[in-house]
Design an enzyme around this catalytic site. Structure first.
Site, PDB file in Angstrom:
ATOM      1  N   TYR A 198       9.321 -15.393  -7.166  1.00 57.74           N
ATOM      2  CA  TYR A 198       8.386 -14.451  -5.984  1.00 57.74           C
ATOM      3  C   TYR A 198       7.168 -14.635  -5.897  1.00 57.74           C
ATOM      4  CZ  TYR A 198       8.104  -8.932  -4.746  1.00 57.74           C
ATOM      5  OH  TYR A 198       7.510  -8.249  -4.577  1.00 57.74           O
ATOM      6  N   HIS A 253      -1.199  -7.243  -5.674  1.00 55.78           N
ATOM      7  CA  HIS A 253      -0.527  -6.826  -6.745  1.00 55.78           C
ATOM      8  C   HIS A 253      -0.350  -7.950  -7.682  1.00 55.78           C
ATOM      9  CE1 HIS A 253       1.531  -2.998  -4.943  1.00 55.78           C
ATOM     10  NE2 HIS A 253       0.302  -3.328  -4.347  1.00 55.78           N
ATOM     11  N   TYR A 303      11.446  -1.872  -7.469  1.00 53.11           N
ATOM     12  CA  TYR A 303      13.116  -2.578  -6.898  1.00 53.11           C
ATOM     13  C   TYR A 303      14.596  -1.938  -7.873  1.00 53.11           C
ATOM     14  CZ  TYR A 303      11.461  -6.250  -4.015  1.00 53.11           C
ATOM     15  OH  TYR A 303      10.158  -6.948  -3.499  1.00 53.11           O
ATOM     16  N   LYS A 327      11.004 -12.973   0.288  1.00 53.86           N
ATOM     17  CA  LYS A 327      10.754 -14.101   1.339  1.00 53.86           C
ATOM     18  C   LYS A 327      10.650 -14.679   2.727  1.00 53.86           C
ATOM     19  CE  LYS A 327       9.791 -15.504  -2.752  1.00 53.86           C
ATOM     20  NZ  LYS A 327       8.074 -14.903  -2.922  1.00 53.86           N
ATOM     21  N   PRO A 386      15.933  -9.204   2.333  1.00 51.67           N
ATOM     22  CA  PRO A 386      14.950  -8.792   2.766  1.00 51.67           C
ATOM     23  C   PRO A 386      14.239  -8.745   0.262  1.00 51.67           C
ATOM     24  CG  PRO A 386      15.795  -7.286   3.056  1.00 51.67           C
ATOM     25  CD  PRO A 386      17.015  -8.145   3.168  1.00 51.67           C
TER      26      PRO A 386
END
Ligand code: APR
Ligand code: PHB
Length: 391
Positions: A386, A75, A203, A299, A295
């Site tokens: 990220y 991704h 998200y 990580k 979550p």
């Protein structure tokens, strides 16, 4: 009492213990894993699914990345939705790195297969595991297996036994420092064999709470909804879940949502937790045994992987004649762990709805999101955390 000996005794056959065992074996260091559950039970746990490139590299190093490369989904970005605002975080463009969406369960399955093929010892259903003589040069573990008491002598013990394990509790209370934050909500997760609502993860934040649209493959979706801590999964029919999710999604995504029967549904509380130090004498902690993150930043597994990367390196240096890596393990691991803790806390705080919070805090959260939308620097800061900070 039957007694065996190895160089490194590992407690726990989750991703931390299995990856550590593989890294050590590759360095020619003998190791045995003691796991309290059965292999099938370990594989039945549904966990997260986003791998940083550093994690992928560690799996490559041990020759355990073939299926990940064949079936994992690289991704290059993900989407944030905040009320009516939408923002794509272009991971690859901002950092030069992508992440790979590949379930932790599959990582575990690959590492288990690899360990079995290499003929490395794993004792499943080893109960009453207890570490002894950690401060001596000859630590050992006692455990029960098949109705008898056993003893495993070793040079070092690696506590890879997760948040509820025994190893952390073997560190004297006067030595162990714990830092903890419990969030006033949980995540209700649902897994289904339906086409994901979008190609990239979403998200989302709305007045009604957080949601996450994730996936395991092009035909299997993983969705999460922020829920109250006192909610029971029995009260969430599939229909209620899908209706609630549809209500929180941006309209255009809601129109594309494919629903279907759930394969799994569960509620998990959100917590931040760090235990320091990560070494006491000849005991090392790694992964969830030492730290938990909410979550939201994906990580958990990645921090576990970098812990064991550092630990395997320190142990290889020891057998090569230098104890510098061992002396610095805790400090080096914690430096990265705390950055992961900060990022996970920040992303959790930005994207969730906090019941009872004041109007000021709400507007500040919205202002932070608007700042993120307008600032490439802020997006880069998010993206580099990220995809994973360098080791
Ligand atoms: N004796 C032996 N084994 C134990 C004991 C014990 N007393 N206590 C726990 N275990 C085993 C558990 O059964 C489990 O299989 O240790 C293993 C720990 O595995 P995980 O909980 O998966 O922890 P870890 O390997 O550090 O993986 C971290 O898992 O929970 C996620 O978000 C987390 O993604 C992260 C990853
Ligand atoms: C998941 O797919 O389970 C997942 C993905 C990203 C997260 C958390 C969970 O941040």
């Amino acid at each position: 009492m039957p007694t065996t000996r190895t160089q490194v005794a590992i407690v726990g056959a989750g991703p931390s213990g299995l990856l550590l065992g593989a890294l050590l074996a590759r360095a020619g260091i003998a190791n045995v894993i003691l796991e309290q559950r059965s292999g099938d039970y370990v594989l039945s746990r549904i966990r997260a699914g986003v791998l940083e490139h550093v994690t992928v590299e560690l799996l490559e190093q041990v020759g355990c990345a073939q299926r990940l490369h064949a079936e994992g989904l690289p991704h290059a970005g993900f989407e944030l939705a905040f009320d009516e605002l939408r923002l794509r975080i272009a991971l690859q463009e901002l950092t030069g790195h992508r992440v790979v969406v590949y379930g932790q369960t599959e990582v575990t399955r690959d590492l288990m297969g690899h360990r079995a093929a290499a003929g490395l010892d794993t004792v499943y259903e080893a109960t009453d595991v207890r570490p002894h003589d950690l401060e001596s040069a000859r630590p050992w573990l006692s455990y029960r297996h098949g109705g008898t008491e056993h003893r495993l002598d070793c040079d070092f013990i690696a506590g890879c036994d997760g948040f509820h394990g025994v190893c952390r509790t073997a560190i004297p209370a006067g030595v162990l420092k714990v830092f903890e934050k419990a969030y006033p909500f949980g995540w209700l997760g649902l897994l289904a064999d339906t086409e994901p609502v979008a190609e990239e993860l979403i998200y989302g934040h709305t007045e009604a709470g957080f949601h996450l649209c994730s996936m395991r493959s092009r035909t299997r979706s993983r969705y999460y909804l922020q829920c109250r801590l006192d909610e029971r999964v029995e009260d969430w029919s599939d229909q209620r879940f899908w209706d609630t999710l549809r209500g929180r999604l941006p309209a255009e995504a809601a129109a594309r949502l494919h629903t279907g029967p759930s394969l799994e549904k569960s509620i998990a509380p959100l917590r931040s937790f760090v235990a320091e130090p990560m070494r006491h004498g000849r005991l090392f902690l790694a992964g969830d045994a030492a730290h938990i993150v909410p979550p939201t930043g994906a990580k958990g597994l990645n921090l576990a992987a970098t812990d064991v990367g550092l630990l395997a390196q320190a142990l290889a240096e020891h057998y090569g004649g230098s104890d510098a890596g061992i002396a610095h393990y805790s400090q080096r691991a914690l430096a990265r762990v705390w950055k992961g803790e900060r990022f996970s806390w920040w992303m959790t705080t930005l994207m969730h709805q906090f019941e009872g919070e004041g109007r000021f805090e709400r507007r500040v959260r919205r202002a932070e999101f608007e700042y993120l939308c307008g600032s490439r620097a802020a997006q880069t800061a998010l993206a580099e955390n990220y995809v994973g900070l360098p080791l």
